[in-house]
Design a protein around this motif. Structure first.
Motif, PDB file in Angstrom:
ATOM      1  N   GLU A  23     101.638 -37.086  84.006  1.00  0.00           N
ATOM      2  CA  GLU A  23     100.630 -36.197  83.575  1.00  0.00           C
ATOM      3  C   GLU A  23     100.138 -35.547  84.956  1.00  0.00           C
ATOM      4  O   GLU A  23      99.522 -34.555  84.994  1.00  0.00           O
ATOM      5  CB  GLU A  23      99.468 -36.845  82.496  1.00  0.00           C
ATOM      6  CG  GLU A  23      99.952 -37.025  81.235  1.00  0.00           C
ATOM      7  CD  GLU A  23     100.365 -35.744  80.683  1.00  0.00           C
ATOM      8  OE1 GLU A  23      99.971 -34.505  80.771  1.00  0.00           O
ATOM      9  OE2 GLU A  23     101.364 -36.081  79.562  1.00  0.00           O
ATOM     10  N   THR A  24     100.029 -36.362  85.966  1.00  0.00           N
ATOM     11  CA  THR A  24      99.343 -35.954  87.183  1.00  0.00           C
ATOM     12  C   THR A  24     100.185 -36.158  88.518  1.00  0.00           C
ATOM     13  O   THR A  24      99.881 -35.307  89.652  1.00  0.00           O
ATOM     14  CB  THR A  24      98.040 -37.099  87.465  1.00  0.00           C
ATOM     15  OG1 THR A  24      98.612 -38.326  87.278  1.00  0.00           O
ATOM     16  CG2 THR A  24      97.259 -36.779  86.429  1.00  0.00           C
ATOM     17  N   VAL A  25     101.274 -36.568  88.542  1.00  0.00           N
ATOM     18  CA  VAL A  25     101.862 -36.817  89.673  1.00  0.00           C
ATOM     19  C   VAL A  25     102.471 -35.599  90.465  1.00  0.00           C
ATOM     20  O   VAL A  25     102.752 -35.258  91.561  1.00  0.00           O
ATOM     21  CB  VAL A  25     103.050 -37.779  89.611  1.00  0.00           C
ATOM     22  CG1 VAL A  25     103.972 -37.251  88.691  1.00  0.00           C
ATOM     23  CG2 VAL A  25     103.740 -38.283  90.901  1.00  0.00           C
ATOM     24  N   GLY A  26     102.837 -34.573  89.563  1.00  0.00           N
ATOM     25  CA  GLY A  26     103.357 -33.139  90.004  1.00  0.00           C
ATOM     26  C   GLY A  26     102.334 -32.554  90.944  1.00  0.00           C
ATOM     27  O   GLY A  26     102.587 -31.821  91.839  1.00  0.00           O
ATOM     28  N   ASP A  27     100.977 -32.624  90.269  1.00  0.00           N
ATOM     29  CA  ASP A  27      99.994 -31.924  91.108  1.00  0.00           C
ATOM     30  C   ASP A  27      99.665 -32.706  92.523  1.00  0.00           C
ATOM     31  O   ASP A  27      99.339 -32.175  93.442  1.00  0.00           O
ATOM     32  CB  ASP A  27      98.686 -31.797  90.298  1.00  0.00           C
ATOM     33  CG  ASP A  27      98.570 -30.910  89.132  1.00  0.00           C
ATOM     34  OD1 ASP A  27      99.575 -29.978  89.135  1.00  0.00           O
ATOM     35  OD2 ASP A  27      97.826 -31.100  88.297  1.00  0.00           O
ATOM     36  N   VAL A  28      99.885 -34.044  92.479  1.00  0.00           N
ATOM     37  CA  VAL A  28      99.500 -34.536  93.648  1.00  0.00           C
ATOM     38  C   VAL A  28     100.800 -34.242  94.571  1.00  0.00           C
ATOM     39  O   VAL A  28     100.389 -34.225  95.938  1.00  0.00           O
ATOM     40  CB  VAL A  28      99.433 -36.271  93.209  1.00  0.00           C
ATOM     41  CG1 VAL A  28      99.212 -36.820  94.645  1.00  0.00           C
ATOM     42  CG2 VAL A  28      98.486 -36.350  92.438  1.00  0.00           C
ATOM     43  N   VAL A  29     102.045 -34.309  94.211  1.00  0.00           N
ATOM     44  CA  VAL A  29     103.177 -33.986  94.919  1.00  0.00           C
ATOM     45  C   VAL A  29     102.953 -32.410  95.719  1.00  0.00           C
ATOM     46  O   VAL A  29     103.010 -32.307  96.776  1.00  0.00           O
ATOM     47  CB  VAL A  29     104.535 -34.110  94.216  1.00  0.00           C
ATOM     48  CG1 VAL A  29     105.543 -33.295  95.194  1.00  0.00           C
ATOM     49  CG2 VAL A  29     104.778 -35.491  94.008  1.00  0.00           C
ATOM     50  N   ARG A  30     102.523 -31.568  94.647  1.00  0.00           N
ATOM     51  CA  ARG A  30     102.422 -30.106  95.287  1.00  0.00           C
ATOM     52  C   ARG A  30     101.410 -30.057  96.195  1.00  0.00           C
ATOM     53  O   ARG A  30     101.354 -29.313  97.349  1.00  0.00           O
ATOM     54  CB  ARG A  30     102.227 -29.364  94.064  1.00  0.00           C
ATOM     55  CG  ARG A  30     103.538 -28.837  93.049  1.00  0.00           C
ATOM     56  CD  ARG A  30     103.329 -27.892  92.210  1.00  0.00           C
ATOM     57  NE  ARG A  30     102.469 -28.601  91.095  1.00  0.00           N
ATOM     58  CZ  ARG A  30     103.358 -29.255  89.955  1.00  0.00           C
ATOM     59  NH1 ARG A  30     104.616 -29.161  89.971  1.00  0.00           N
ATOM     60  NH2 ARG A  30     102.468 -29.635  89.129  1.00  0.00           N
ATOM     61  N   ASP A  90      97.582 -42.152  95.636  1.00  0.00           N
ATOM     62  CA  ASP A  90      97.822 -42.679  94.204  1.00  0.00           C
ATOM     63  C   ASP A  90      98.322 -41.546  93.622  1.00  0.00           C
ATOM     64  O   ASP A  90      98.235 -40.310  94.062  1.00  0.00           O
ATOM     65  CB  ASP A  90      96.566 -43.189  93.510  1.00  0.00           C
ATOM     66  CG  ASP A  90      96.064 -44.459  94.181  1.00  0.00           C
ATOM     67  OD1 ASP A  90      96.861 -45.299  94.724  1.00  0.00           O
ATOM     68  OD2 ASP A  90      94.635 -44.918  94.107  1.00  0.00           O
ATOM     69  N   GLY A  91      99.109 -41.850  92.480  1.00  0.00           N
ATOM     70  CA  GLY A  91      99.687 -40.680  91.756  1.00  0.00           C
ATOM     71  C   GLY A  91      98.919 -40.094  90.609  1.00  0.00           C
ATOM     72  O   GLY A  91      99.329 -39.301  89.851  1.00  0.00           O
ATOM     73  N   ASP A  92      97.659 -40.662  90.285  1.00  0.00           N
ATOM     74  CA  ASP A  92      96.784 -40.211  89.335  1.00  0.00           C
ATOM     75  C   ASP A  92      95.583 -39.439  89.536  1.00  0.00           C
ATOM     76  O   ASP A  92      94.545 -39.368  89.069  1.00  0.00           O
ATOM     77  CB  ASP A  92      96.386 -41.331  88.440  1.00  0.00           C
ATOM     78  CG  ASP A  92      95.846 -42.344  89.058  1.00  0.00           C
ATOM     79  OD1 ASP A  92      95.747 -42.363  90.342  1.00  0.00           O
ATOM     80  OD2 ASP A  92      95.153 -43.405  88.470  1.00  0.00           O
ATOM     81  N   LEU A  93      95.653 -38.783  90.989  1.00  0.00           N
ATOM     82  CA  LEU A  93      94.575 -38.023  91.489  1.00  0.00           C
ATOM     83  C   LEU A  93      94.600 -36.644  90.770  1.00  0.00           C
ATOM     84  O   LEU A  93      95.482 -36.050  90.418  1.00  0.00           O
ATOM     85  CB  LEU A  93      94.866 -37.848  92.924  1.00  0.00           C
ATOM     86  CG  LEU A  93      94.814 -39.099  93.812  1.00  0.00           C
ATOM     87  CD1 LEU A  93      94.976 -38.928  95.500  1.00  0.00           C
ATOM     88  CD2 LEU A  93      93.564 -40.159  93.798  1.00  0.00           C
ATOM     89  N   GLN A  94      93.357 -36.324  90.588  1.00  0.00           N
ATOM     90  CA  GLN A  94      92.895 -34.807  90.487  1.00  0.00           C
ATOM     91  C   GLN A  94      91.851 -34.220  91.349  1.00  0.00           C
ATOM     92  O   GLN A  94      90.968 -34.825  92.025  1.00  0.00           O
ATOM     93  CB  GLN A  94      92.141 -34.766  89.063  1.00  0.00           C
ATOM     94  CG  GLN A  94      92.905 -35.411  87.980  1.00  0.00           C
ATOM     95  CD  GLN A  94      92.263 -35.722  86.674  1.00  0.00           C
ATOM     96  OE1 GLN A  94      90.824 -36.059  86.567  1.00  0.00           O
ATOM     97  NE2 GLN A  94      92.755 -35.247  85.533  1.00  0.00           N
ATOM     98  N   GLY A  95      92.325 -33.004  91.508  1.00  0.00           N
ATOM     99  CA  GLY A  95      91.359 -32.020  92.660  1.00  0.00           C
ATOM    100  C   GLY A  95      91.935 -32.296  93.800  1.00  0.00           C
ATOM    101  O   GLY A  95      91.085 -31.635  95.056  1.00  0.00           O
ATOM    102  N   LEU A  96      93.006 -33.016  94.449  1.00  0.00           N
ATOM    103  CA  LEU A  96      93.274 -32.882  95.644  1.00  0.00           C
ATOM    104  C   LEU A  96      93.874 -31.871  96.408  1.00  0.00           C
ATOM    105  O   LEU A  96      94.653 -30.755  95.713  1.00  0.00           O
ATOM    106  CB  LEU A  96      94.710 -33.950  95.610  1.00  0.00           C
ATOM    107  CG  LEU A  96      95.047 -34.265  97.273  1.00  0.00           C
ATOM    108  CD1 LEU A  96      94.047 -35.473  97.829  1.00  0.00           C
ATOM    109  CD2 LEU A  96      96.460 -35.066  97.096  1.00  0.00           C
ATOM    110  N   THR A  97      93.445 -31.414  97.517  1.00  0.00           N
ATOM    111  CA  THR A  97      93.770 -30.233  98.339  1.00  0.00           C
ATOM    112  C   THR A  97      94.394 -30.470  99.800  1.00  0.00           C
ATOM    113  O   THR A  97      94.143 -31.726 100.159  1.00  0.00           O
ATOM    114  CB  THR A  97      92.709 -29.341  98.388  1.00  0.00           C
ATOM    115  OG1 THR A  97      91.668 -29.756  99.383  1.00  0.00           O
ATOM    116  CG2 THR A  97      92.014 -28.942  97.033  1.00  0.00           C
ATOM    117  N   ARG A  98      94.706 -29.472 100.497  1.00  0.00           N
ATOM    118  CA  ARG A  98      95.188 -29.822 101.868  1.00  0.00           C
ATOM    119  C   ARG A  98      94.006 -30.280 102.700  1.00  0.00           C
ATOM    120  O   ARG A  98      94.064 -31.071 103.495  1.00  0.00           O
ATOM    121  CB  ARG A  98      95.695 -28.344 102.378  1.00  0.00           C
ATOM    122  CG  ARG A  98      96.107 -28.273 103.703  1.00  0.00           C
ATOM    123  CD  ARG A  98      97.099 -29.385 104.267  1.00  0.00           C
ATOM    124  NE  ARG A  98      97.145 -29.446 105.799  1.00  0.00           N
ATOM    125  CZ  ARG A  98      97.941 -28.707 106.426  1.00  0.00           C
ATOM    126  NH1 ARG A  98      98.832 -27.689 105.916  1.00  0.00           N
ATOM    127  NH2 ARG A  98      97.909 -28.685 107.802  1.00  0.00           N
TER     128      ARG A  98
END
Length: 219
Positions: A23-30, A90-98
């Protein structure tokens, strides 16, 4: 007159150990790809689509056949790159940015610190509270890859953060906590349901505690 050689830019990889984080790893990777094209996800025996989602998002994926723990997954991700520096996420982060990744990495690249450890701030009460109560267990870090590979028993510990903390002390490394504003982590109770999440969290803390017991015996 001979040309002055240019200083080679340091190579950086983002390494992400992940277990059932579709559910979250895709956003973390991007988010990680905004920092470097070298993003490695180690799927720790995931039973869901973690590996497929991470690969589709643009990561190189290492798949462990069985759920061995975060330590073995982290070690596998480190072995899959030869970058000079690594950012652990971690693979379950939310709100991560550059910007968050720069906060983690810049003091290490500049030679000010040997490791940074990211602490959540303002991402959500439950996530912030747990992170601030046990900041030494944060999975958001930056350091040299060779230093991290030198952590004793890194690949043998299901939860490697205590071993990393112990190695920081043993090597007199320079480290500091850095704030990651508006970043949160999906709680185990949310991912697995309340009682299953509580059970998983209790088991995790029990396993973390055994590291220090074993360490004292070894010492």
């Amino acid at each position: 007159m001979s040309a002055v050689p240019t200083r080679q830019q340091p190579t950086v990889a983002v390494v992400i150990p992940a277990f059932n984080e579709e559910e979250t790893v895709g956003d973390v990777v991007r988010a990680a790809l905004t920092l470097t094209p070298e993003v490695v996800v180690a799927s720790d025996g995931s039973a869901d689509a973690t590996a497929q989602v991470a690969r589709t998002a643009g990561a190189r994926v290492v798949e462990l056949l069985e759920n061995a723990g975060k330590g073995p997954a982290l070690a596998a991700a480190l072995q899959a790159t030869d970058a000079e520096y690594v950012v652990m996420l971690d693979g379950d982060l939310q709100g991560l940015t550059r910007e968050h990744l720069d906060v983690l990495l810049r003091p290490v690249l500049d030679g000010e610190l040997d490791m940074t450890i990211g602490i959540f701030a303002g991402g959500g009460f439950a996530s912030d509270f747990g992170n601030k109560m046990t900041p030494q267990l944060s999975g958001q870090r930056a350091c040299r890859r060779d230093w991290l590979l030198g952590v004793p028993r890194l690949a043998a510990e299901r939860w490697p953060e205590p071993a990393i903390t112990s190695h920081l002390k043993a090597t007199d490394a320079r480290w500091a906590y850095v704030e990651l504003p508006q970043v949160a982590q999906v709680l185990k109770e949310t991912k697995r349901g309340f009682w299953s999440g509580v059970k998983a969290r209790s088991k995790m803390y029990g396993q973390l505690l055994t590291f220090w017991v074993r360490k004292r015996k070894d010492d």
